[in-house]
Write a protein that holds these residues in place. Structure first.
Motif, short mmCIF file in Angstrom:
data_model
loop_
_atom_site.label_atom_id
_atom_site.label_comp_id
_atom_site.label_asym_id
_atom_site.label_seq_id
_atom_site.Cartn_x
_atom_site.Cartn_y
_atom_site.Cartn_z
N ILE A 120 13.56 44.43 41.48
CA ILE A 120 14.89 44.77 41.88
C ILE A 120 15.14 46.02 41.08
O ILE A 120 14.81 46.17 40.01
N GLY A 121 15.56 46.89 41.31
CA GLY A 121 15.65 48.16 40.63
C GLY A 121 16.65 48.16 39.52
O GLY A 121 17.34 47.23 39.33
N VAL A 122 16.74 49.11 38.72
CA VAL A 122 17.58 49.08 37.56
C VAL A 122 18.62 50.17 37.67
O VAL A 122 18.37 51.20 38.25
N PRO A 123 19.81 49.98 37.12
CA PRO A 123 20.86 50.95 37.29
C PRO A 123 20.54 52.28 36.64
O PRO A 123 19.93 52.31 35.60
N THR A 124 21.00 53.35 37.23
CA THR A 124 20.89 54.64 36.59
C THR A 124 22.06 54.80 35.64
O THR A 124 23.00 54.02 35.65
N LYS A 125 22.03 55.85 34.84
CA LYS A 125 22.90 55.93 33.70
C LYS A 125 24.37 56.09 34.08
O LYS A 125 25.25 55.69 33.33
N ALA A 161 31.48 40.96 39.89
CA ALA A 161 30.82 41.21 38.61
C ALA A 161 29.53 40.43 38.47
O ALA A 161 28.71 40.75 37.60
N ARG A 162 29.34 39.42 39.29
CA ARG A 162 28.14 38.59 39.24
C ARG A 162 27.62 38.40 40.66
O ARG A 162 27.77 37.33 41.25
N PRO A 163 27.03 39.43 41.26
CA PRO A 163 26.54 39.31 42.64
C PRO A 163 25.37 38.34 42.73
O PRO A 163 24.70 38.03 41.72
N SER A 164 25.12 37.88 43.92
CA SER A 164 24.02 36.94 44.16
C SER A 164 22.73 37.69 44.49
O SER A 164 22.76 38.75 45.11
N TYR A 165 21.63 37.11 44.07
CA TYR A 165 20.32 37.61 44.49
C TYR A 165 19.99 37.05 45.87
O TYR A 165 20.29 35.89 46.17
N PHE A 166 19.38 37.86 46.72
CA PHE A 166 18.91 37.37 48.02
C PHE A 166 17.56 38.00 48.32
O PHE A 166 17.31 39.16 48.02
N PRO A 182 23.90 30.79 44.85
CA PRO A 182 24.26 30.88 43.43
C PRO A 182 23.10 31.20 42.48
O PRO A 182 23.10 30.75 41.34
N ILE A 183 22.10 31.96 42.94
CA ILE A 183 21.23 32.66 42.00
C ILE A 183 21.95 33.96 41.69
O ILE A 183 22.07 34.84 42.55
#
Length: 605
Positions: A18-23, A305-310, A326-327
Motif C-alpha cells: 500500500i503506498g506511503v504518504p508523501t511529505k 481518520a481511520r479508513p478501511s483496507y480493501f 473493519p480492517i
C-alpha cells in the motif's frame, strides 16, 4: 479475473503489495487525526430465525451457530507438513522450456496461463519479513496443440533493480522496512529514518487487462505493462498521472465491451475518500495506458481518520459494491513507521466493534445509494460474484469472522514446522463462501421489523432498522462438508459468461494448510462440493477456461499450478475437466516455483 480474461494527490499508501504518504500531507493528517470426484451433499444449511436475527445487535452477534463458529475458527489439525520450500527464492527461466505431458491436454486450449507472485525473499544478508514482500516473479504456461512450455522472469521494477544493484533491501515493503544504508555517515543514516518511504512498485499480485493490454498490478499507485508472450517488462504506469487517486486494487472488473472498473483511495487534508474508477475500453493510439480514466464516484469513509483496507470489490449489472470492512488503517502510524523502525503493516488493525458496511454505487450515474447495508464485523479479500434479480442484489463473497489473517503470513510462520506450524494454522479463522441479499427498493415507506428478503430459496435476512439503514445476515453457500477442507478462498467463476449474472458454479482452493491444498467446485444447486486432492501437493488458484463450443456453464477446464515441498523440481500444470472433475492431464515442469498469488488465462488471438 477476466479473460486476461490527474493531478497527483499528496499521499500514497501502500501494502507491499500500500503506498506511503508523501511529505506534504503529514501535517494534514495530524490535524485530522484432495483427489475425489464424488459429489457430497450438505447435511445442513444456515437458517436462523429472522426475528431473532433482527433483535440482535450487529457487534454482539456471532451470526452463526456456536458449533459453526467453532468450526470456522478451530479446524484443529496436527502433523502439518512443512511448506518452507514453497516460500524460498528461485531462479528465473527467461527462455521457454518444454514440459512432459502425462495424460491429455485438449488441443482446443490455445493461450497462456499467466501467474504472478513472490519469487525472491532476500537480497544479500537481508531478508523480507512478510510473504507479500517478495519480489514479483511472472510465470507463463503456454499451451498449444496439447503441448506446454514454461518460462518465468522477475519483474524489472525499480524496487527490484535498486535492491539488486546494492544487494540489499533498498525499498520498504508491507512487512519490511528498508534500513538506512550503512555506507552513509552516521548523520545521514539518522536523517534517513525521518524520510517518508517511497511507494513500492513491486507489482506481485495479479495479471490484469486495461484497453486490451496486459499489466501486472499491486495495491499502490504503480503497475507495469508487460509483454504476455515474452514476459518482458515494458512501461511503468502511475495512476496519479491520470486521476486523483493514490492507490488502485489488483482486482478490477471488466464489462463485455472492455470497460474496466476499479477502486482506489485518495488522501487529502479533509481525510480519505474511497473512489470508484472507470477506464474506457479502447486506446486511441498504441502507446496509451490509462488515458481517459475517470473517478466515477467518491465515498466518504465511516471514519475519515481511520479508513478501511480493501483488497477488492464487487460488481453487478448496474452497481459497484464497495465493502467497508473493519480492517482499519492508522495513517499517522503508517507515515511515521520508518522513524520508529517499524514496517507499514504495523499501521493496520482489526476493530471487531465496527460494522461491515456495503455501499452501492450506480455504474451509469455515479450516484451512491443513500441506503447503507450493515452486517457484523467480517473480513473479505475476494468476492465470488454479484447479480441482480427480482429487486434484490445477491452479493457472494468469501468471508472470515476475524481480520488478523494478514499477520499470519509472516515468512517465519510459513517456514515453521512441527507443533509451531500446527499452532499457527489452528489459530487462524477460515474463510467460507456466503451470500448477502440486499433489497434494492428500500424507501421511507419500507416497514421496519420485517425481513425484506422474500426470496423463498434464501435463508439470508435483511431488516430495515432506521432511515437509510438495513441490517443484513448472510446465508452459507456451502454444506457442513466444507469445514473438512478448511473453507474456501481464491474463488473463480466462468467470468466471461456469468459475471454479474445468475450462476450455478464457483471454484476455489480448500485450506487445510496455510496455503491451498485442494481444489474445490461448489454447485449452488444443493450446495454440493467436488474435491481434487492429493496428499503433499499444493494447487494454486483455479482458473476456468471455457470450451469453444460450451453449452453448459461448466463446459471447460480448470487450470492450476501445483507445487510440492517434498520433491525437488516437481511442479506441474494441472488440467481438470471442469464438468466431470476428472483429471485430463498434467504438464510437468523441471523447475521449482514458489506458491504464488493470482493468475489469468490469456487466449491466443
Amino acid at each position: 479475473m477476466t479473460d486476461l480474461i490527474g493531478k497527483k494527490s499528496p499521499i500514497v499508501m501502500f501494502m507491499g503489495h500500500i503506498g506511503v504518504p508523501t511529505k506534504k500531507l503529514v501535517k494534514g493528517f495530524e490535524e485530522n487525526m484432495y483427489h475425489s470426484a464424488l459429489w457430497s451433499s450438505p447435511s445442513s444449511t444456515n437458517g436462523r430465525d429472522s426475528e431473532a436475527m433482527y433483535n440482535e445487535t450487529i457487534t454482539q452477534s456471532t451470526d452463526a451457530k456456536p458449533k459453526e463458529v467453532n468450526k470456522c475458527i478451530q479446524l484443529e489439525l496436527k502433523g502439518l507438513e512443512s511448506i518452507a520450500p514453497l516460500v524460498r527464492s528461485v531462479e528465473e527461466t527467461p527462455e521457454p522450456i518444454s514440459t512432459e505431458v502425462r495424460g491429455t491436454i485438449p488441443t482446443w486450449i490455445r493461450g497462456s496461463l499467466l501467474r504472478n507472485g513472490p519469487g525472491k525473499f532476500e537480497f544479500g544478508n537481508q531478508h523480507y519479513n512478510h510473504w507479500f514482500d517478495g519480489m514479483a516473479m511472472l510465470h507463463q504456461f503456454k499451451i498449444e496443440d496439447g503441448k506446454v512450455t514454461y518460462r518465468s522472469r522477475f519483474l524489472q521494477s525499480d524496487a527490484y533493480k535498486k535492491n539488486s544493484a546494492r544487494d540489499r533491501i533498498m525499498v520498504s515493503e508491507f512487512g519490511t522496512v528498508a534500513m538506512p544504508d550503512p555506507c552513509k555517515n552516521f548523520f545521514m543514516r539518522f536523517l534517513s529514518r525521518f524520510e517518508i518511504p517511497e511507494a513500492t512498485d513491486n507489482a506481485s499480485v495479479s495479471f490484469v487487462k486495461y484497453k486490451g493490454d496486459c499489466f501486472v498490478s499491486t495495491e499502490t499507485n504503480y503497475m507495469y505493462r508487460v509483454d504476455p508472450e515474452s514476459l518482458e517488462t515494458r512501461d511503468k504506469v502511475d495512476w496519479t498521472k491520470f486521476i486523483a487517486v493514490n492507490t488502485a486494487t489488483a482486482h478490477p472488473h471488466t464489462e463485455p465491451d472492455g470497460t474496466t472498473y476499479n477502486m482506489g483511495n485518495s488522501y487529502g487534508r479533509k481525510g480519505t475518500l474511497y473512489n470508484i474508477i472507470k477506464v474506457p475500453p479502447k486506446k486511441n493510439n498504441p502507446e496509451e495506458t490509462l488515458e481517459g480514466a475517470e473517478v466515477l464516484c467518491s465515498i466518504v469513509p465511516v471514519d475519515k481518520a481511520r479508513p478501511s483496507y480493501f483488497h477488492s470489490f464487487a460488481m453487478s449489472q448496474n452497481y459497484v459494491v464497495f465493502i467497508e470492512q473493519p480492517i482499519k488503517m492508522d495513517p499517522l502510524k503508517i507515515i511515521t513507521a520508518k522513524k520508529r523502525g517499524e514496517s507499514i503493516c504495523e499501521g493496520f488493525y482489526w476493530d471487531p466493534k465496527q460494522d461491515t458496511v456495503f455501499h452501492l454505487v450506480d455504474k451509469h450515474t455515479g450516484q451512491t445509494n443513500s441506503v447503507k447495508f450493515h452486517t457484523k464485523a467480517l473480513t473479505v479479500f475476494h468476492q465470488i460474484n454479484a447479480y441482480e434479480e427480482d429487486g434484490f442484489l445477491m452479493l457472494d463473497m468469501c468471508c472470515s469472522d476475524n481480520g488478523v489473517a494478514i499477520n499470519n503470513y509472516l515468512i517465519q510462520n510459513l517456514r515453521k514446522s512441527g507443533k509451531a506450524l500446527d499452532q499457527v494454522y489452528n489459530t487462524m479463522y477460515k474463510a467460507f463462501p456466503r451470500r448477502f441479499v440486499l433489497p434494492l427498493n428500500v424507501t421511507n415507506d419500507t416497514p421496519t421489523g420485517v425481513n425484506l428478503n422474500t426470496r423463498p430459496t434464501s435463508s439470508a435476512t435483511s431488516f430495515k432498522t432506521a432511515k437509510d439503514k438495513v441490517v443484513c445476515q448472510f446465508e452459507d453457500l456451502h454444506g457442513e462438508d466444507l469445514y473438512e477442507y478448511g473453507g474456501l478462498e481464491l474463488p473463480q467463476i466462468n467470468y466471461s459468461k456469468f459475471n454479474t449474472r445468475p450462476y450455478r458454479y464457483f471454484y476455489g482452493c480448500g485450506f487445510r494448510h496455510l496455503v491451498g491444498d485442494s481444489i474445490l467446485k461448489i454447485d449452488l444447486e444443493g450446495k454440493k462440493v467436488k474435491v481434487w486432492y492429493q496428499k503433499g501437493l499444493f494447487p494454486s488458484e483455479p482458473v476456468f477456461v471455457p470450451s469453444p463450443d460450451a453449452v453448459e456453464e461448466d463446459d471447460g477446464v480448470i487450470l492450476s499450478v501445483v507445487v510440492t515441498p517434498t520433491e525437488d523440481k516437481r511442479t506441474f500444470l494441472l488440467v481438470l475437466n471442469a464438468r466431470t472433475w476428472e483429471e485430463l492431464g498434467r504438464a510437468e515442469v523441471p523447475v521449482n516455483i514458489p506458491y504464488g498469488f493470482h493468475g489469468a488465462f490469456n487466449p491466443t488471438a
